[in-house]
Enzyme design. Sequence first.
Site, mmCIF file in Angstrom:
data_model
loop_
_atom_site.group_PDB
_atom_site.id
_atom_site.type_symbol
_atom_site.label_atom_id
_atom_site.label_comp_id
_atom_site.label_asym_id
_atom_site.label_seq_id
_atom_site.Cartn_x
_atom_site.Cartn_y
_atom_site.Cartn_z
ATOM 1 N N SER A 123 1.034 -1.215 -0.050
ATOM 2 C CA SER A 123 -0.094 0.124 -0.131
ATOM 3 C C SER A 123 0.964 1.366 0.028
ATOM 4 O O SER A 123 1.775 1.336 -0.881
ATOM 5 C CB SER A 123 -0.719 -0.131 1.069
ATOM 6 O OG SER A 123 -2.024 0.775 1.142
ATOM 7 N N ASP A 135 -9.117 -4.377 -5.972
ATOM 8 C CA ASP A 135 -8.881 -3.483 -4.976
ATOM 9 C C ASP A 135 -9.662 -2.373 -5.142
ATOM 10 O O ASP A 135 -9.413 -1.663 -6.106
ATOM 11 C CB ASP A 135 -7.264 -3.223 -5.271
ATOM 12 C CG ASP A 135 -6.732 -2.542 -4.045
ATOM 13 O OD1 ASP A 135 -7.244 -1.763 -3.243
ATOM 14 O OD2 ASP A 135 -5.498 -2.573 -3.919
ATOM 15 N N HIS A 153 -7.802 -5.002 -1.552
ATOM 16 C CA HIS A 153 -6.411 -4.290 -1.207
ATOM 17 C C HIS A 153 -5.455 -5.399 -0.536
ATOM 18 O O HIS A 153 -4.141 -5.092 -0.568
ATOM 19 C CB HIS A 153 -6.599 -3.253 -0.290
ATOM 20 C CG HIS A 153 -5.530 -2.312 -0.276
ATOM 21 N ND1 HIS A 153 -4.655 -1.638 -1.260
ATOM 22 C CD2 HIS A 153 -4.889 -1.729 0.806
ATOM 23 C CE1 HIS A 153 -3.799 -1.166 -0.662
ATOM 24 N NE2 HIS A 153 -3.822 -0.990 0.393
#
Length: 725
Positions: A594, A669, A701
Site C-alpha cells: 500500500s 482492489d 487491497h
Amino acid sequence: MKRIALFFLLASALTSHAQRNLNLEETVFGPRTYAPTSITAASWIPKSNSLTYLDKSYQNLLSKSAANNWAETSLLSKTELETALKAAIPNETFSLRMFPYDYKWRDGNSLLLQVDGKDKVYTVVYNLKSKNIESFIGNDSQGANRELSTDFSKIAYLVDNNIAIVDKNGKVTAVTNDSDKGIVNGSDYTHRQEFGIKKGMWWNAQNDKLLYYRKNETMVANYPLPQWSPKVAEIKWIKYPMTGQKSEEVTLVVYNSVTGQKVTLQTGDHSEQYLTSVTWDPSGKFIYVGVLNRGQNDLKFNKYNAETGALVKTLFEETATTWVEPENPLTFLPNTADQFLYQSDKDGYNQLYRYNTEGKLIKKLGFKDIVLENLLDFSADGNKISYIGVTNNGMDRQLFEVDLKSGKTVQLTNESGIHQASLSGDGKYIYDQYSDLKTPNIIQIKEVKSGKGTVLVKADNPFSGKINNPKIEFVQLTSADGKYPLTGRIIYPNDFDPAKKYPVMYYLYGGSHSQLVSNKWLGGAGYFDLYMAQQGYIVFTMDNRGTNYRGRDFYTATHRNLGQNEMADQLKGIEFLKSKSFVDQQRMGIFGWSFGGFMTTSFMLHHNDIFKAAVAGGPVIDWKFYEVMYGERYMDTPQENPEGYKLTSLLNKADQLKGRLLIIHGAQDPVVVQQNSMEFLEACIKAGKQVDYFLYPTHEHNVMGKDRIHMYEKIADYFNQHLKK
C-alpha cells in the site's frame, strides 16, 4: 557418570532438534497458534471491583473480584444462556458455538448480548440474578450497521442502501425508500470512513429520534472492477472519487420515530465538505457536527437545532496550514450536561479540552507531550476520566487519569512497554495487560493506592521448545532534519555470526496513522519478518516522519510531497545497515504494501543503486489516481499542487528503474485501484524496463486467508532468487 553425561548430551541434541523455523503457513496463522497466554474479553462490572472474562474454551463467563481475593468463580455458561434463550424465544433456533465474545455490561446485574438465530440477529438482556432473558429484540440477519436504542426498544439497521427500524414487537418501519443505489442512507462507509467515522446512525438519549448520514454519490465517477469468474467476464462498478474530481455530497437527517417526520441539518454547501464528529446533546434538543472544508484545513464545530435543523452557532473553529483531522465525537460530562470533552492536536499533540455548549474553553486537560490514544471511562463520581496515552517517543502506552476540574494528571502504570489497562468501576484497582520487546504478556490487578499487584497471567515465551526465536533489537536513529529520534527494529538470523555477511529484507510502510515499531512483544514484528530472519536475512524496519504518535509537527512533515521526507528518514536506516560489517550491501531487498508499496517503488526509482530486489504490494503510483478524502488531505488537489503531484508521481520516472521489481496487486482492489500498477507497467514498457507482475484475481487491497500463504511464498521465493548466493 559417562552414562549421565551421554544422557544429557542426547537430551540437549533432542531439544535442539525440536526447535525449528516457522513454515509459510505459520506466517499467516502463527499469531493464533503461538499467541502468548492471555485473558479473553476482560471487562469490569460497572461500579464494582469485579472483573469478568471468558474461559479458554469460550464456553463460560467467569469472574474474579477483590472480595474473594481474586479467586475464579463462574457467572454464566453458554449452556445456561441457551436454556434461557429457548425459554424466552421458544420458536427460534439458536446455534451458539461459544459464549458471545462481545458481551457488554448494561449494569451490575444484567448483560447485553448479541446472538444469532435462524433468520434473525437478537440483542438480549440477560439478568444474572433471575437467570432469565429480561428482554430481547431481533432484526433480519441480512441487516447491516445495527444501531440499538439506549432503552433497548428498537433497532435501526440497513438493507442495501435504506434504513429500517424494528421494535420489540417485531413491527418494521421503513425510514428511507431510495431506489437509486447512488443514494446511501445510514452507512458507516461515509467519506470512505476517514475522520474516525465508525457509525452512520445515532439515536438520541430519549430514543425518539434517529440521526443518520444521507450520502449522495450519483455524481461520483463509476470505477470498473472486472469479475473473472463468469463465462464472460463482467464488470462490478464502484464509486471512486479521485483527487481533484467530484466527490460525494453528504447531509445529516433527523428522523422522528414518533411522527415519522424528517429534518435535514442546515450544514451549508454540502457539495465540498465533510461532516464529522457527530454527537447528540444529552437533552436531545441539539446536535453537534464538525464541518470540515474539502481542503481539510478549516474546521467549524457547529451546534444545530434538532427540531428545525437550523444552525444555532459555531462553537469554535480550527484552522491549519497543513490539515485539521477530527477523529472523535464529543464526550459529555456526566455531572455537567452543558460541558463536554473535545479531542484535538491543535497545540501539537492529540489531547483533551473541556468546553461548554456555548463554545467557551473551560480547561485544557493535556499533559506534557502525551498523545491521547484511547479515551476510557469516567470515575464513579464523574469527576475524573482515564485514558491510554502514548509516551517514550511513541514506543510505550501508559494509563493516565485526569481530574476534570483541576487538570491534575496522574500516570497509573509505569513499566516501559505497551499497557492495555483500565480502572475498576470503584476506581480502586487497575486491570493491566502489559508486554514489551522481551515480555510476551503479563496480566495483573494492581491496587491504585498501594501499588500492590496480583498477577493473573505471566505468559511464557510461546516459541520456547518449538520455534527458533530470532534475536530482535531496537535501534535509535535521528531523522534527516536532525529534529527527532527515530526507532528501528532489527531482526537477526538464527545463530547470527557478526563475522559473516547476510542479505537484507528492508520492510517498511511509512504512511500516516501507522506505526510498525513499538515496545511490545516481538517489537511489533510480523511473523513473515520472523520467517525471513530464520531464512538467513537481516530484517529491518523503521518508522519515519509522517507516521503516528509523535505529535503534529512529526506527522505533517510530509504535506504536499508524500514520500520525500519519508525516504530521507528511511535513508538513515539504510545508512545504519550499511555501516554494519555483517550486512551484504550487494544483497539488499525492500518490501512494502500500500503506502509501503509506494515507498518501495519510490526507492527503486529515486535511489536505484541501493536495493537489488524489491516487492511492492498494492502500490500507489501516482496520487492523482487515489481517492479524494485521504489523497487531498496530504497532497491537496492536483490543480492546487501540480508540482507536488509531479514530484511524487512514479510514472514519469520509470526509466530510472534498476534491479528486480515485483509488483503484486489485487484485481478487486477498491482502495488502491489496479490502474496504478497497470499505468506503471505501461510506463516501464515504454522505457524498456523489465518488471515482474502478479495479480490476485479475487482479492481486494489485501490478500487474505489461505491465499496469503501463497503470497508470502511468492515474496520469499523472489528474494531468495535474487538475493541468495
